[in-house]
Scaffold this motif. Sequence first.
Motif, PDB file in Angstrom:
ATOM      1  N   VAL A   1       1.738  66.523  51.744  1.00  0.00           N
ATOM      2  CA  VAL A   1       0.687  67.361  52.492  1.00  0.00           C
ATOM      3  C   VAL A   1       0.496  66.904  54.033  1.00  0.00           C
ATOM      4  N   LEU A   2       0.968  65.334  54.075  1.00  0.00           N
ATOM      5  CA  LEU A   2       0.776  64.706  55.555  1.00  0.00           C
ATOM      6  C   LEU A   2       1.939  65.059  56.278  1.00  0.00           C
ATOM      7  N   ALA A   3       3.181  65.550  55.593  1.00  0.00           N
ATOM      8  CA  ALA A   3       4.198  65.773  56.467  1.00  0.00           C
ATOM      9  C   ALA A   3       4.227  67.272  56.999  1.00  0.00           C
ATOM     10  N   GLY A   4       3.160  68.223  56.693  1.00  0.00           N
ATOM     11  CA  GLY A   4       2.732  69.235  57.339  1.00  0.00           C
ATOM     12  C   GLY A   4       1.971  69.332  58.405  1.00  0.00           C
ATOM     13  N   ALA A   5       1.360  70.551  58.594  1.00  0.00           N
ATOM     14  CA  ALA A   5       0.481  70.607  59.991  1.00  0.00           C
ATOM     15  C   ALA A   5      -0.711  69.700  59.696  1.00  0.00           C
ATOM     16  N   PHE A   6      -1.197  69.433  58.432  1.00  0.00           N
ATOM     17  CA  PHE A   6      -2.461  68.929  58.304  1.00  0.00           C
ATOM     18  C   PHE A   6      -2.574  67.616  59.077  1.00  0.00           C
ATOM     19  N   HIS A   7      -1.504  66.952  59.118  1.00  0.00           N
ATOM     20  CA  HIS A   7      -1.290  65.623  59.862  1.00  0.00           C
ATOM     21  C   HIS A   7      -1.760  65.648  61.331  1.00  0.00           C
ATOM     22  N   GLU A   8      -1.372  66.831  61.795  1.00  0.00           N
ATOM     23  CA  GLU A   8      -1.886  67.167  63.364  1.00  0.00           C
ATOM     24  C   GLU A   8      -3.313  67.352  63.352  1.00  0.00           C
ATOM     25  N   ARG A   9      -3.664  68.251  62.288  1.00  0.00           N
ATOM     26  CA  ARG A   9      -4.968  68.622  62.463  1.00  0.00           C
ATOM     27  C   ARG A   9      -6.036  67.367  62.078  1.00  0.00           C
ATOM     28  N   ILE A  10      -5.748  66.552  61.095  1.00  0.00           N
ATOM     29  CA  ILE A  10      -6.651  65.514  60.907  1.00  0.00           C
ATOM     30  C   ILE A  10      -6.888  64.509  61.981  1.00  0.00           C
ATOM     31  N   HIS A  11      -5.835  64.299  62.727  1.00  0.00           N
ATOM     32  CA  HIS A  11      -6.195  63.518  64.123  1.00  0.00           C
ATOM     33  C   HIS A  11      -6.658  64.300  65.006  1.00  0.00           C
ATOM     34  N   GLN A  12      -6.876  65.605  64.999  1.00  0.00           N
ATOM     35  CA  GLN A  12      -7.685  66.383  65.963  1.00  0.00           C
ATOM     36  C   GLN A  12      -9.164  66.129  65.296  1.00  0.00           C
ATOM     37  N   ARG A  13      -9.300  66.362  63.916  1.00  0.00           N
ATOM     38  CA  ARG A  13     -10.634  66.258  63.459  1.00  0.00           C
ATOM     39  C   ARG A  13     -11.323  64.819  63.508  1.00  0.00           C
ATOM     40  N   LEU A  14     -10.596  63.897  63.193  1.00  0.00           N
ATOM     41  CA  LEU A  14     -10.810  62.595  63.143  1.00  0.00           C
ATOM     42  C   LEU A  14     -10.010  61.626  64.273  1.00  0.00           C
ATOM     43  N   PRO A  15     -10.339  61.728  65.643  1.00  0.00           N
ATOM     44  CA  PRO A  15      -9.572  60.979  66.628  1.00  0.00           C
ATOM     45  C   PRO A  15      -9.576  59.595  66.267  1.00  0.00           C
ATOM     46  N   GLY A  16      -8.596  58.844  66.221  1.00  0.00           N
ATOM     47  CA  GLY A  16      -8.543  57.415  65.958  1.00  0.00           C
ATOM     48  C   GLY A  16      -8.557  56.804  64.459  1.00  0.00           C
ATOM     49  N   ILE A  17      -8.377  58.026  63.627  1.00  0.00           N
ATOM     50  CA  ILE A  17      -8.075  57.597  62.360  1.00  0.00           C
ATOM     51  C   ILE A  17      -6.692  56.747  62.054  1.00  0.00           C
ATOM     52  N   GLU A  18      -6.912  55.694  61.125  1.00  0.00           N
ATOM     53  CA  GLU A  18      -5.822  54.629  60.974  1.00  0.00           C
ATOM     54  C   GLU A  18      -5.024  55.251  59.727  1.00  0.00           C
ATOM     55  N   GLU A  19      -3.694  55.422  59.673  1.00  0.00           N
ATOM     56  CA  GLU A  19      -3.078  55.908  58.503  1.00  0.00           C
ATOM     57  C   GLU A  19      -2.569  54.613  57.730  1.00  0.00           C
ATOM     58  N   VAL A  20      -2.754  54.726  56.539  1.00  0.00           N
ATOM     59  CA  VAL A  20      -2.381  53.568  55.653  1.00  0.00           C
ATOM     60  C   VAL A  20      -1.292  54.084  54.649  1.00  0.00           C
ATOM     61  N   ARG A  21      -0.151  53.743  54.576  1.00  0.00           N
ATOM     62  CA  ARG A  21       0.622  54.106  53.332  1.00  0.00           C
ATOM     63  C   ARG A  21       0.357  53.351  52.158  1.00  0.00           C
ATOM     64  N   ILE A  22       0.060  54.106  50.698  1.00  0.00           N
ATOM     65  CA  ILE A  22      -0.045  53.405  49.685  1.00  0.00           C
ATOM     66  C   ILE A  22       1.198  53.389  48.948  1.00  0.00           C
ATOM     67  N   GLU A  23       1.497  51.919  48.857  1.00  0.00           N
ATOM     68  CA  GLU A  23       3.033  51.797  48.273  1.00  0.00           C
ATOM     69  C   GLU A  23       2.886  52.117  46.679  1.00  0.00           C
ATOM     70  N   VAL A  24       3.855  52.676  46.147  1.00  0.00           N
ATOM     71  CA  VAL A  24       4.032  52.925  44.803  1.00  0.00           C
ATOM     72  C   VAL A  24       5.445  52.343  44.232  1.00  0.00           C
ATOM     73  N   ASP A  25       4.996  51.579  42.822  1.00  0.00           N
ATOM     74  CA  ASP A  25       6.262  51.175  42.250  1.00  0.00           C
ATOM     75  C   ASP A  25       7.111  52.300  41.689  1.00  0.00           C
ATOM     76  N   ASP A  26       8.223  52.642  42.442  1.00  0.00           N
ATOM     77  CA  ASP A  26       8.854  53.907  42.053  1.00  0.00           C
ATOM     78  C   ASP A  26       9.778  53.541  40.880  1.00  0.00           C
ATOM     79  N   GLU A  27       9.967  52.244  40.662  1.00  0.00           N
ATOM     80  CA  GLU A  27      10.883  51.807  39.418  1.00  0.00           C
ATOM     81  C   GLU A  27      10.110  51.937  37.765  1.00  0.00           C
ATOM     82  N   ARG A  28       8.926  52.296  38.132  1.00  0.00           N
ATOM     83  CA  ARG A  28       8.394  52.360  36.859  1.00  0.00           C
ATOM     84  C   ARG A  28       8.435  53.620  36.450  1.00  0.00           C
ATOM     85  N   PRO A  29       8.961  53.697  35.017  1.00  0.00           N
ATOM     86  CA  PRO A  29       9.342  55.165  34.349  1.00  0.00           C
ATOM     87  C   PRO A  29       8.332  55.789  34.105  1.00  0.00           C
ATOM     88  N   VAL A  30       8.357  57.154  34.299  1.00  0.00           N
ATOM     89  CA  VAL A  30       7.280  58.121  34.044  1.00  0.00           C
ATOM     90  C   VAL A  30       7.629  59.047  32.932  1.00  0.00           C
TER      91      VAL A  30
END
Length: 288
Positions: A205-234
């Motif tokens: 979702v963040l890779a699309g147009a929502f990224h630009e719109r959320i910064h317009q809606r909430l100027p100054g919002i801080e982006e934090v990426r949540i790291e996920v353990d990709d090695e854990r089998p699903v």
Amino acid sequence: RAAGRYLTASIEQRLLGSGSALILPDFVTRSELHTKLAERLASIPSPLSTTEREVLMGVACRMAGDDEMKPPFRLRPGLIASILEFYDTLQRNLKHLDTFERLALGMLEPGSADDRGAERLVRQTNFLLAAFRRFERHRQETSRVDEHLLRQHLLMDAGAHPWRHIVVTVGDRTSDVHGLFAADWDLLARIGGLERLDVVVTETVLAGAFHERIHQRLPGIEEVRIEVDDERPVPVLVVPSGGSHAHIARDREEEVAGFARWVRQRRLPLERTALVVARPLPYVYLAR
């Protein structure tokens, strides 16, 4: 609502028997947001129901039609709900009636003298404006509130115990049918007492147009990426003894039937067994 209830049940089940006190968060949909926020206000007028608002809009439309603002169509009951929905859409996108009048008539009126279609749209726009303004007067006379008046109350009065932390897990209305309108984002950005606002979205979702719109809606919002353990089998499906099991089927109906047989053969607990699919299942497959 269903997702919120399942999440609540999941939290309770995980902490069952822990012996500690637990305060669960409130899970609300977009339509419940204003009412939930208003619960913290000291006093608030009673809300108008959808039916009551439609009645008020019907009265406003008939009175506007009687005041030489004849609509270029026959005013049928089904249209009243659509006119009310259009009014709500304008308000939810922060388009006030004066702005709507300036933009719509400014585009249509120059060609209305020579274009019957444009002339019809001018009459329609003037009728809608007259109906909307009468509706607002009727609503004011009831001394009650709807979503839009409630939003104004919330911006003027934070209440003695306002909400301190809100987590938004939907997008905006442009990309998510359950998402927030521009007025909702504006409310969350300016409401008093709110100390933290988190917006949780996926990388896709963040890779699309929502990224630009959320910064317009909430100027100054801080982006934090949540790291996920990709090695854990699903696992595709966890069985009681551990491991996973994959079903290979020729079509959807065979897949559902095969899964049902597999569960029955192993006598798995049905309350802890699920078949998760990417697309909704046709009811004809589930009935049998």
